[in-house]
Structures are given as structure tokens and as C-alpha cells.
Design a protein around this motif. Sequence first.
Motif, PDB file in Angstrom:
ATOM      1  N   ARG A 139      24.997  34.603   6.197  1.00  0.00           N
ATOM      2  CA  ARG A 139      26.222  33.851   6.477  1.00  0.00           C
ATOM      3  C   ARG A 139      26.978  33.526   5.194  1.00  0.00           C
ATOM      4  O   ARG A 139      26.395  33.081   4.208  1.00  0.00           O
ATOM      5  N   ARG A 192      26.083  30.988   2.259  1.00  0.00           N
ATOM      6  CA  ARG A 192      25.425  29.807   2.805  1.00  0.00           C
ATOM      7  C   ARG A 192      23.990  30.097   3.226  1.00  0.00           C
ATOM      8  O   ARG A 192      23.122  29.236   3.060  1.00  0.00           O
ATOM      9  N   THR A 193      23.751  31.286   3.765  1.00  0.00           N
ATOM     10  CA  THR A 193      22.402  31.656   4.200  1.00  0.00           C
ATOM     11  C   THR A 193      22.127  33.088   3.778  1.00  0.00           C
ATOM     12  O   THR A 193      22.872  33.997   4.184  1.00  0.00           O
ATOM     13  N   GLY A 230      21.458  37.315   9.774  1.00  0.00           N
ATOM     14  CA  GLY A 230      21.607  35.907   9.424  1.00  0.00           C
ATOM     15  C   GLY A 230      22.274  35.665   8.081  1.00  0.00           C
ATOM     16  O   GLY A 230      22.210  34.550   7.555  1.00  0.00           O
ATOM     17  N   GLU A 263      30.831  31.692   3.748  1.00  0.00           N
ATOM     18  CA  GLU A 263      31.979  30.833   4.051  1.00  0.00           C
ATOM     19  C   GLU A 263      33.013  31.013   2.965  1.00  0.00           C
ATOM     20  O   GLU A 263      32.746  31.603   1.914  1.00  0.00           O
ATOM     21  N   GLU A 269      27.604  40.988  11.196  1.00  0.00           N
ATOM     22  CA  GLU A 269      28.546  41.156  12.309  1.00  0.00           C
ATOM     23  C   GLU A 269      29.891  41.667  11.814  1.00  0.00           C
ATOM     24  O   GLU A 269      30.522  42.516  12.457  1.00  0.00           O
ATOM     25  N   GLY A 274      34.438  31.460   7.935  1.00  0.00           N
ATOM     26  CA  GLY A 274      33.212  32.141   7.522  1.00  0.00           C
ATOM     27  C   GLY A 274      32.766  33.130   8.579  1.00  0.00           C
ATOM     28  O   GLY A 274      33.414  33.292   9.627  1.00  0.00           O
ATOM     29  N   CYS A 275      31.649  33.785   8.322  1.00  0.00           N
ATOM     30  CA  CYS A 275      31.145  34.776   9.267  1.00  0.00           C
ATOM     31  C   CYS A 275      29.731  35.182   8.874  1.00  0.00           C
ATOM     32  O   CYS A 275      29.237  34.837   7.800  1.00  0.00           O
ATOM     33  N   LEU A 276      29.086  35.915   9.778  1.00  0.00           N
ATOM     34  CA  LEU A 276      27.855  36.624   9.448  1.00  0.00           C
ATOM     35  C   LEU A 276      28.256  37.988   8.907  1.00  0.00           C
ATOM     36  O   LEU A 276      29.011  38.732   9.560  1.00  0.00           O
ATOM     37  N   SER A 313      25.837  45.255   4.121  1.00  0.00           N
ATOM     38  CA  SER A 313      25.181  43.957   3.965  1.00  0.00           C
ATOM     39  C   SER A 313      24.343  43.905   2.695  1.00  0.00           C
ATOM     40  O   SER A 313      24.357  42.909   1.960  1.00  0.00           O
TER      41      SER A 313
END
Length: 416
Positions: free
Chosen positions: A407, A387-388, A405, A409, A126, A121-123, A245
Amino acid sequence: MSTAGNRPPGPEGRRDRWIEAPPADPGAGDAGGVARVRTVAAARELLRAKGRTTQAGFTAERIPRRLFRRRPILIDDGPEHDAHRKQLTRFFAPAKLGEQHGAFIEQAAREAVQAARSRGGCLVDELALHYSVRVASRIVGLTHAPVERLATRLTRFFRQPPVDHTKPDHGRTRAEWARAARDALGPLLALYVRDVRPAIRARRRRPEADIISHLLERGYRSGEILVECLTYGTAGMVTTREFISAACWHLMERAPLRERYLAAEAVERHAVLEEIIRLEPPVGHLYRRVRAAEDFSWTQGSRDGAPDGCPFQPGTLVDIDVRAANLDREVFGAHPERMRPERELPAADRVGLSFGDGAHRCPGSSLAMLETDALLLALLRAQPVMRTPPAVEWDTLIEGYRLRGFRIEFRDAASS
């Protein structure tokens, strides 16, 4: 400033713009008067008024002209600026981008997603940051340091005190201006030593098809190249990062739109992205200073006319509200607040003012769409799970949102 609490749309009739700007300061602009523009036609007339208005955003008016023989393209105006912009079309024309960088961009997107999958997973912000910096650095010519370190230097430069473009001295105290200069000096020096100077030396020995080679050919000095690299690097990083994003957020929350996007050809995918960026423009306001007395066609009897005591005379600051103009019913038809990629609009109208207009229209708009599409296609094909959701903050320098933030997965981290 955080505006967290924005949520995806619910029942029919709710606006499909999820990111709302913080409330305007009711006292903003009281000193000296500010004219506010909220329609596409009025904004375009103003932005295309060559020789009669100048750049007033991005604290351009605080930068002394004596520092440069050639003003940075972001804050310059006039014939030299226009000639420079025209020369840059060879770097950002859609056909050239596809020919010179298309395969690289697709590979960079696949590698970015594969690296995120290998970690589980990742942000998203980023992921978008490092990917967009990698793409921008290739086109600019900043290829002498790892992407992650270059990205860190660029983001550090933008850790600045807030500004209010409609207030005297941009709403900053003398101490805040001193702090801004101090905080910017370290990242700027590091950018020059680690990235720009090595690139200049290499391109002097062997020019390449990038912007630094172009600037050297035009006789730019090292300091001028540094500021141009900062402009192109951050434009390619800041706004594209946030748009990636925002678009990812919309597509992950909207299953029908996501399925349509994944099944579509490039033209239709770009139509989806154009509608998202119209609703969620990364830069929410543009500012121009009137330099020559002008009776613009829309200043009389129009909802976009100047407020009492604020004629369009030399010295007037004009605030172009991109977010409001992008909901202009006269251009976008009924329910402009709804996401409808199938809107039948001329190509020039599809994104509204999200890339600006006139002499300062973003030259990298085609690149932004191309690289966003490549990354989102690779990412969504990997079937990520959110996830977030992102928290929404506001960047006062560019008058745009920051999504942090966010996130995701992956159910299956196996190699694609």
C-alpha cells in the motif's frame, strides 16, 4: 505459500535480491529423475535445442493435442510454432510498440496514477493489475468490457490448486485435477462470452492491428483464439503485474536508485529495470522435456551435468533454475547478487533468463519494459509514501512470486 519476512538489504555485502523462493521439496523429482540446470550457457543450449526438447512447464504436457488444430503458442513446439512467433514480432518490436502504442501507454499510466492520487492511495498490485490488463487488452484486441471486469475474470482463472512440475502428474491428485478443471470453467466461459466472442465478431467485420485480427487471418477457430487470448492476457497481466510491484518496491526503498531513475533518460531507466528483473525474475523455473537423445556439451564434467541415474535421454525432465542462472558469475561478473545497473554486458545478457530464451523466449519483453517504465515514472513523480510493504507469496504454476498488500499513499492528492 507465503514467504513474508523478506526485507530490504542492510549493510554492504547483503544480497540485493529481496524475494526468496520457498525451500524446495527434498523429494521433488525422485520418480523418473530430474536434471537441473543452473548456468546461463547450459540453459541457453537446452532452450535453443530445436526439435530435441519440448515445453514441459505450465502443465503443458497435461493438455491433449487433440483439442487443437493449432496448439497454443505457449505450449507448442516445432516449425509451425516458430513461424507463428516470427509473425508476432510485428506486434512487439520496440519501434512498432512506440509508434502504435507508446502514447496510449503513457496516457494509461498517467490516468492510473491520477486515479490513485484522487483516492489518496492504492495497493500497488491492484494498480499494476488494472494498468497491465488495460495495455495487454489493447494489443490483443479484448476491448469490449471494462478493464476491471476483464482483470477479475483473468485472476479468477488462476485460483488453482498448487502444482509441482517435477513430480508425477504435477503433484496433483485426481480430485485436485477435477477441482482445477471445475474452478477454471466458469472464468473461461465468462472470458469467452464477455470478451473474446464480441472481439471476434467485431474483428471479422473490421480487422484491426491486433492479435485477434491476426489469428482470424490465419484461420484460427474461436476456441483456439480463446486459449491464445488467455495466454497473452495472463502473460501480460500476471508476470508484468508482479514485476511492476517488485520494481516499485526496490525503487521506493532505495532513495539513491530512485533519484537516479527519475533523473535518467529512457536507456538508463531501462538499465535499472533490467537489473531489477534479473535479480527478481517473475518466472523462477523453466521446464523442458528431452525428446531426442542428446549429449549436450555441458553434461560431461560440469556442475550442470545430469545427476546420477538421469542421463539426457528421451523422457528426461530438465528444470532450468532461472533464479540461480541469473547469478551466474561467468556472465554477470563479480558480485552478481548485487544491484549494479552499470554492468557492462551485451544486450542479450542484461536480464539473464528472466524472459526465457530460444523458441519460447517471451515475445512481449520489450512491451513489459516499456509499460513498466511508463507507470513507474508517472507513479514516482507523484512522490508516493509506502505505508505497508508487500507480503511475498509463491505461485507454483508459473514458479514465481506474488506481491500483495503493498500500500502506498500520496502526501498531495492534488491534480498533477
